[in-house]
Write an enzyme that holds these catalytic residues in place. Sequence first.
Site, mmCIF file in Angstrom:
data_model
loop_
_atom_site.group_PDB
_atom_site.id
_atom_site.type_symbol
_atom_site.label_atom_id
_atom_site.label_comp_id
_atom_site.label_asym_id
_atom_site.label_seq_id
_atom_site.Cartn_x
_atom_site.Cartn_y
_atom_site.Cartn_z
ATOM 1 N N GLY A 1 -62.722 -10.311 50.275
ATOM 2 C CA GLY A 1 -62.362 -9.870 51.626
ATOM 3 C C GLY A 1 -63.189 -10.581 52.686
ATOM 4 O O GLY A 1 -62.659 -10.989 53.731
ATOM 5 N N LYS B 1 -51.629 -14.078 35.744
ATOM 6 C CA LYS B 1 -53.066 -14.175 36.033
ATOM 7 C C LYS B 1 -53.843 -13.147 35.206
ATOM 8 O O LYS B 1 -54.942 -13.405 34.722
ATOM 9 C CB LYS B 1 -53.327 -13.967 37.530
ATOM 10 C CG LYS B 1 -54.778 -14.252 37.874
ATOM 11 C CD LYS B 1 -55.105 -14.110 39.326
ATOM 12 C CE LYS B 1 -56.574 -14.489 39.552
ATOM 13 N NZ LYS B 1 -57.093 -13.947 40.795
#
Length: 310
Positions: free
Chosen positions: A12, A186
Amino acid sequence: MRILVVGAGAVGGYFGGRMLAAGRDVTFLVREKRAQRLAQDGLQIKSPVGDLSLPNPPTVQKQDLQQAYDLVILSCKAYDLADAIDSFAAAVGPDTTILPLLNGMQHLDMLAARFGAEKVLGGQCVIASTVDADGAIRHLNTFHGMTFGERDGTESPRVKAIGQQLAGAGFDVAVSTAILQSMWEKWIMLASLAGSTSLMRSNIGDIMAASGGLEFVNGLLGEASGVAAANGHAPGGPFFERTRKMLTETGSTLTASMFRDIGNGARIEADHIIGDLLRRGREAAVKTDLLQVVYTHLKTYEARLLHQPA
Ligand SMILES: NC(=O)C1=CN([C@@H]2O[C@H](COP(=O)(O)OP(=O)(O)OC[C@H]3O[C@@H](n4cnc5c(N)ncnc54)[C@H](OP(=O)(O)O)[C@@H]3O)[C@@H](O)[C@H]2O)C=CC1
Ligand SMILES: CC(C)(CO)C(=O)C(=O)O
């Protein structure tokens, strides 16, 4: 577009910082300690593609969240998810879109259960970053991409608008019409890499040099792929071959962040990355013997962490 980035950690902080530097309307939802650090030192990003130093990045703490945001980008660790959901709930209004960047899949169900499925996009990021002891974000290589999309594969006006908003913000952006497939792939790769390096306590090259190492990694990748296939997301041929090659390369120094976290005595996403895969495999009656060993190993580590001094 008003963007709330939940968490100013490795993911983030990196993507939010780049967006902020590019002039986007970004606020970080942070907890008290991180808020103090950011107020004191600013947001520092050390990256081979360019450092950033952002004094006084806009932050908010949960008790002060009063308005809905257009976009909430979620970047907490899975073990903090329930708390994070409570923290940013006040920022979710009728028109808010939630874009999670966590690895794994289970968070999608938790977010949909709390806020409604229509609010939640699929998303993932390709980056290797970490937070240094001094609070700076360290970007470890030159990859920095974010991919997202509607979970039903449609190209909606809102994902186009988000794509336009994030484009040109200093990292690679892609809107996907197959985001769930990408997230599963993934997950398969990460569970195999994190599972094998964490259990064998070394990098891929050392595992390949060990008797049975190649068979173990191939076996784990096979189990993870089997679970994905049973859940309607069989890995594509080219993805599988690329991943198999990467995870079985002689001399490779590749490890997963979970392996490095264990070395540092840090918390890990054992339930989200391995436990949830194991559960889905069991439900679909897929062979998961190796995943079970990995999971027991990780849960033993977590049990030990609980009675170790901080
Ligand atoms: N790092 C990487 O290279 C990659 C990570 N990922 C995935 O991305 C996710 C995030 O990982 P990463 O960024 O490394 O993790 P970090 O631990 O570096 O960052 C997570 C941040 O979330 C914050 N947070 C947690 N709960 C709350 C809350 N209630 N309110 C506000 N902030 C909160 C933490 O705050 P605090 O500082 O207060 O603890 C922390 O700063 C994981 O699922 C990971 O698997 C995916 C690809 C690559
Ligand atoms: C995809 C990968 C391997 C990149 O850092 C990762 O997310 C991890 O190590 O946790």
